[in-house]
Design a protein around this motif. Structure first.
Motif, short mmCIF file in Angstrom:
data_model
loop_
_atom_site.label_atom_id
_atom_site.label_comp_id
_atom_site.label_asym_id
_atom_site.label_seq_id
_atom_site.Cartn_x
_atom_site.Cartn_y
_atom_site.Cartn_z
N ALA A 177 58.21 64.82 78.30
CA ALA A 177 59.62 64.75 78.72
C ALA A 177 59.94 63.42 79.40
N THR A 178 59.55 62.34 78.73
CA THR A 178 59.90 61.01 79.24
C THR A 178 60.32 60.11 78.09
N LYS A 179 61.06 59.07 78.45
CA LYS A 179 61.41 57.99 77.53
C LYS A 179 62.05 58.50 76.24
N TRP A 180 62.98 59.42 76.39
CA TRP A 180 63.69 59.87 75.20
C TRP A 180 64.74 58.84 74.83
N ASP A 181 64.78 58.48 73.59
CA ASP A 181 65.84 57.58 73.13
C ASP A 181 66.20 57.90 71.68
N GLU A 182 67.24 57.21 71.22
CA GLU A 182 67.81 57.54 69.92
C GLU A 182 66.90 57.12 68.76
N ASN A 183 65.82 56.37 69.07
CA ASN A 183 64.90 55.97 68.00
C ASN A 183 63.85 57.04 67.72
N ASN A 184 63.72 58.02 68.60
CA ASN A 184 62.66 59.02 68.44
C ASN A 184 62.89 59.81 67.15
N LYS A 185 61.90 59.71 66.25
CA LYS A 185 62.10 60.29 64.92
C LYS A 185 62.22 61.80 64.94
N PHE A 186 61.66 62.45 65.97
CA PHE A 186 61.73 63.91 65.99
C PHE A 186 63.15 64.41 66.25
N PHE A 187 63.97 63.64 66.92
CA PHE A 187 65.38 64.01 67.04
C PHE A 187 66.08 63.85 65.69
N ARG A 188 65.72 62.77 65.01
CA ARG A 188 66.30 62.53 63.69
C ARG A 188 65.94 63.65 62.73
N TYR A 189 64.68 64.08 62.76
CA TYR A 189 64.25 65.15 61.85
C TYR A 189 65.15 66.38 62.03
N MET A 190 65.38 66.76 63.27
CA MET A 190 66.15 67.98 63.52
C MET A 190 67.62 67.79 63.13
N TYR A 191 68.17 66.65 63.51
CA TYR A 191 69.58 66.38 63.19
C TYR A 191 69.77 66.35 61.67
N ASN A 192 68.86 65.67 60.99
CA ASN A 192 68.96 65.60 59.52
C ASN A 192 68.81 66.98 58.89
N ARG A 193 67.89 67.77 59.41
CA ARG A 193 67.65 69.10 58.82
C ARG A 193 68.88 70.00 59.03
N ILE A 194 69.43 69.97 60.23
CA ILE A 194 70.63 70.77 60.50
C ILE A 194 71.74 70.34 59.55
N TYR A 195 71.92 69.04 59.43
CA TYR A 195 73.02 68.56 58.60
C TYR A 195 72.63 68.45 57.13
N TYR A 196 71.47 68.94 56.78
CA TYR A 196 71.17 69.20 55.38
C TYR A 196 71.54 70.64 55.04
N THR A 197 71.24 71.54 55.97
CA THR A 197 71.48 72.97 55.75
C THR A 197 72.97 73.27 55.67
N ILE A 198 73.74 72.64 56.53
CA ILE A 198 75.18 72.95 56.59
C ILE A 198 75.90 72.61 55.27
N PRO A 199 75.75 71.41 54.72
CA PRO A 199 76.43 71.17 53.43
C PRO A 199 75.86 72.00 52.28
N GLN A 200 74.56 72.36 52.33
CA GLN A 200 74.05 73.28 51.31
C GLN A 200 74.84 74.59 51.39
N ALA A 201 75.10 75.06 52.60
CA ALA A 201 75.88 76.29 52.77
C ALA A 201 77.30 76.09 52.27
N ASN A 202 77.89 74.96 52.64
CA ASN A 202 79.26 74.69 52.19
C ASN A 202 79.35 74.66 50.68
N ASN A 203 78.36 74.05 50.06
CA ASN A 203 78.31 73.98 48.61
C ASN A 203 78.25 75.39 48.01
#
Lengths: 434, 514
Positions: free
Chosen positions: B105-131
């Motif tokens: 729980a230190t040095k969190w920043d926008e470059n951390n790939k694990f945040f990207r993984y989750m954000y990308n996965r959430i916003y992959y699932t949502i348009p699949q549902a919309n489709n």
């Protein structure tokens, strides 16, 4: 995939001195949707064979003198490697046998597509001169060019949530290139017993991204060897394509980098992505040169190749001093076998987390001259039965001159992570010709 | 005439060739072809949408729907990384860039790939549902309303994690699907209101019971209860009465019961557990992923100190260990854990391991959790597998019991006696002693939730709701990257919006503090 082209060309030749070439091609690719499928690419070129003009002939200097100019458009569609053969239409993929989910159901996956994809178009304007003087002693050519590419096809991030993918191929922007190429060939010695031919070429090219459809920069790969998913390179406006996005490293008085200390370029008191800058990775200047020398039965030839400028990311500096790695699970494994104190590894970069890998400390000048080969040959006197024997000794990749501290600056992608080294090859040859 | 014929011939040839440009894939199908070939195709598309929470891609465990690493980026793996490793009970030792920052729980920043993984996965699932919602609009399907309810439930589920983890994003729906101009940013409250209204709507569309792995009414009610539980964090306005009422609906109306044995919920045959309301399915043969329970089971094992086959596994990745932030709630040493009457205290491997986690990067510091295993509960003689067949209990009844109790204690109405009963039901099932009414406080429930629910992807949210995640009032080993834990900044209640997403949509702004 289906590619079709219709092509028309006219060559006009006036008095053997004035040459005009006009062409037009229509290319269609099944990669693109029907409305975007066709690209019409015209081209025109003119040439003036000055050496056939009497006022040049009268000078008695030129064997060959030709002025050239051209303009043309071409189209590129090299995307199937990245997105397969059907990127423009909606299709469903059947999930594999290990990727089912609900019990007893097949799995059907809606594939990403982009119905707006079309040809990437490049317009090139070039002018050049070919010359040869003094009965073949000196010949060469000079070319200048300017190239604009529009509707650049590249992988672009999808705005989150607006399509079922995180990125996809798109016509994302434009680039502008300009440069020149020079090549020259000198027959320095040409006697009965010996000859020496020296040749050289050089090129300068500078390519800049001029439009990215409103986006400041997008990722351009360049994976760094710290796990997966950490990338160095960016396509950014007004920069060379695939530039390194890095922090400016701080150094102590001894000239050694200070761990995780970077210049606060925007002076806001914190180190964030706003303090990173872009540095071009590719060289603007490339060159080659060489010679062929013959003396009686002996021959010697060599060729060299190199670049001036450009950067290489020396990942060994990043990974070799990583002492803060997890303690090995088992007791047999060796954790860190390099001796830091004899310079084999760098103890300063003891951890790789966060911004550390994005330091410009790891970028080094990639200028080099490589001797591609040296060949020494000897042709023996023909034997009585006419058999000819030639012996040769060749060294390929004979030596490398560079200031780069890693093993080899010539490294596709610009990131040196212990890639398989280029071998130096020694070849001894005997050639019999019966 | 010959000439005309020739031109005609060439023209025909050209036209027929040009038709060849309309190429067709040999394997992939258009929607029409798919429906013709498999009239039940919509449930296959639905299966893919459910699978988006467990699988990395449609082409085996090495394939990825998003352009992130297939192994590291699946949804459930992200939830464990973001919810459990950032909190008090579990730490990972690998030291990977990004993961290490989560675990300390230190040095969190926008470059951390694990945040990207989750954000990308959430916003992959949502348009699949919309489709899929758009697909449903154009085809005849049995039970169309129910299928639509399921799709909207899954979309709301994805949005729920966006609200909880990132607190902002865009509102992508079936109506703006396919729009290429970037959508405007919406606030956490707007997302909350949307998810609430969607779940209230789908509650009426979903069936009372559904086939295994698919959402029923109770799944929507459970998610509403969880949303309301955390409403104060998400919007500033507490909704404990609603939380209590939806937890109660799940408890009294769904027909689910507590599994007789706690361990049944985490074993290879947990699809037979009567307690699980909504699972994320895993199967060692046909539903493989490095980011389903495989990550939990293999990641918690190592052949150096444990016997993999005891847990039905063939691989031990030597990654995750519990800390005394979890097992300290049962006993102060290994002997105390073994002697505890609470069966949940026995689900830590202590042999060869130290109680204290002097170094989180050392495997033998801290006890690995053996709560999840591949081994079946009822028929424990099955084969050992490299992938897990244990489903992940994303929602289960014990959590609803504890939500009811917490909402009651926090002024959500209901009955104090019932709240006590529910907590004691959960405790007595595990063999723990019953507590009295005076012991039932918010702090006790938070601890009970750790004992019961750690490694189930809720711990960070629980700590935030109780005001114990950020700041220094409560610390745990390696919080803030110190052995005994230290204060972490308040803005860590949200993760940063990933750099890549900020670039892809210039309307998105960074969370305060990052």
């Amino acid at each position: 995939m289906n590619l079709q082209s219709f092509f028309g060309r006219t060559n006009l030749n006036f008095a053997g001195k004035y040459l005009v070439t006009l062409s037009v091609r229509a290319d269609a690719s099944s990669l693109f949707a029907e409305d975007n499928r066709w690209g019409i690419f015209p081209a025109a070129a003119v040439a003036w064979r000055l050496s056939d003009e009497t006022f040049i002939e009268d000078l008695n200097v030129f064997d060959n003198l030709k002025l050239r100019a051209g303009w043309g458009e071409t189209g590129q569609s090299n995307i199937s490697g990245a997105v397969g053969y059907y990127p423009s239409y909606p299709f469903f993929q059947i999930g594999s046998a290990t990727s089912k989910y609900l019990p007893g159901e097949n799995l059907y996956n809606a594939r990403m597509f982009n119905p707006n994809l079309t040809w990437e178009k490049t317009t090139t304007l070039n002018a050049g001169i070919d010359f040869g003087v003094f009965n073949g002693v000196l010949s060469g050519s000079v070319d200048v060019f300017k190239r604009d590419t529009n509707d650049l096809l590249a992988n672009a991030p999808v705005p989150p949530g607006q399509a079922p993918a995180s990125s996809f191929i798109d016509n994302i922007g434009s680039t502008e290139s300009e440069g020149f190429e020079v090549s020259i060939d000198v027959l320095a010695i040409d006697t009965q017993n010996s000859s020496l031919n020296v040749f050289a070429n050089g090129a300068y090219a500078k390519t800049t991204i001029t439009d990215l459809k409103g986006i400041k920069q997008v990722g351009a790969g360049g994976g760094l060897p710290i796990g997966t998913g950490t990338f160095l390179l960016r396509h950014a406006l007004n920069q060379q394509a695939g530039a390194a996005w890095v922090f400016r490293q701080m150094y102590n008085e001894a000239g050694e980098p200070v761990y995780n200390a970077f210049a606060d370029l925007n002076q806001d008191g914190v180190i964030t992505n706003d303090d990173r800058y872009l540095r071009a990775m590719r060289p603007n200047y490339t060159f080659g040169f060489g010679f062929n020398f013959n003396y009686k039965q002996l021959s010697l030839s060599s060729s060299f190749r190199g670049q001036y400028g450009g950067q290489v990311y020396n990942a060994r500096r990043l990974t070799s001093g990583f002492t803060e790695r997890p303690v090995p699970v088992n007791t047999q494994a060796l954790s860190n076998v390099l001796n830091f104190y004899n310079g084999a590894a760098n103890p300063i970069i003891y951890d790789q987390k966060g911004n550390v890998a994005f330091s410009d400390y790891f970028l080094e000048d990639a200028s080099f001259i490589r001797c591609e080969n040296i060949t020494l040959g000897y042709a023996f006197e023909p034997l009585n039965n006419g058999t000819q024997i030639q012996a040769s000794f060749t060294v390929n990749n004979a030596f490398l001159i560079t200031k780069y501290s890693g093993q080899d600056p010539e490294n596709f992608g610009g990131i040196d992570n212990n890639f398989y080294p280029r071998p130096r090859v020694f070849t001894l040859g005997l050639n019999f010709d019966f | 005439m010959k000439k005309i014929l020739l031109i005609f011939f060439v023209a025909t040839l050209a036209v027929s060739c040009v038709d060849d440009l309309n190429t067709k894939p040999e394997i992939d199908l258009t929607l029409e072809e798919l429906l013709k070939q498999d009239p039940n195709a919509v449930s296959g598309i639905l299966s893919r949408l459910y699978g988006s929470f467990a699988l990395s891609g449609a082409d085996g465990p090495g394939s990825s729907d998003i352009d992130d690493d297939a192994g590291e980026s699946p949804f459930l793996r992200g939830i464990v990384n973001l919810q459990d490793f950032t909190a008090d009970g579990l730490k990972n030792r690998w030291g990977d860039d990004g993961l290490d920052q989560l675990t300390t729980a230190t040095k969190w920043d926008e470059n951390n790939k694990f945040f990207r993984y989750m954000y990308n996965r959430i916003y992959y699932t949502i348009p699949q549902a919309n489709n899929l919602i758009n697909v449903l609009g154009g085809v005849e399907v049995d039970n169309e309303a129910q299928v639509e309810g399921e799709v909207r439930f899954l979309r709301a589920l994805a949005y729920y994690y966006l609200i909880d983890c990132f607190g902002k994003g865009v509102l992508a729906t079936e109506e703006n699907f396919g729009q290429s101009t970037p959508l405007p940013e919406v606030t956490r409250t707007e997302l909350y209101n949307y998810v609430e209204s969607e779940l209230l709507a789908v509650e009426g569309l979903l069936p009372d019971t559904n086939s295994y792995g698919r959402a029923d009414k109770a799944a929507a009610q459970f998610l509403l209860a969880r949303l309301y539980m955390n409403a104060e964090v998400y919007t500033g306005s507490a909704q404990f009465a609603n939380a209590l009422s939806y937890a109660e609906k799940v408890i009294t109306g769904s027909g689910h019961t507590l599994a007789p044995d706690f361990l049944q919920n985490f074993s290879g045959d947990n699809h037979t557990s009567p307690e699980i309301i909504f699972p994320l399915i895993a199967d060692a043969d046909v539903s493989q992923s490095y980011g389903n329970t495989t990550y939990i089971v293999n990641g918690s094992l190592s052949g150096e100190t444990m016997t993999l086959s005891d847990y039905g596994a063939t691989e031990g990745w030597g990654g995750h260990r519990a800390s005394k932030g979890w097992y300290g709630l049962f006993a102060a040493d290994a002997a105390g854990l073994a002697a505890s009457s609470d069966k949940r205290a026995h689900l830590f491997w202590t042999g060869g391991h130290a109680y204290d986690m002097e170094s989180y990067k050392k495997w033998t510091d801290g006890f690995p959790s053996i709560k999840f295993r591949n081994r079946a509960f009822n028929n424990p003689s099955g084969t050992n597998t490299s992938f897990s067949s244990t489903d992940f209990p994303l929602f289960r009844l014990a959590d609803a019991y504890l939500m009811y109790a917490e909402a009651q204690v926090r002024g959500g109405g209901g009955s104090a006696a019932t709240a006590l009963q529910y907590v004691n039901n959960v405790r007595s099932r595990a063999g723990a002693t019953a507590i009295t009414a005076s012991e039932l406080t918010a702090d006790f429930i938070l601890d009970e939730r750790a004992r019961e629910l750690n490694f189930e992807g809720v711990r960070r949210s629980d700590l935030i709701r109780n005001g114990k995640f950020t700041g220094g009032s409560y610390t745990w080993p390696w919080k803030g990257n110190t052995l005994n834990g230290t204060s972490i900044p308040d803005h860590y209640k949200l993760f940063p919006i990933p750099q890549r997403s900020l670039e892809a949509n210039p309307n998105l702004t960074q969370n305060t503090g990052y």
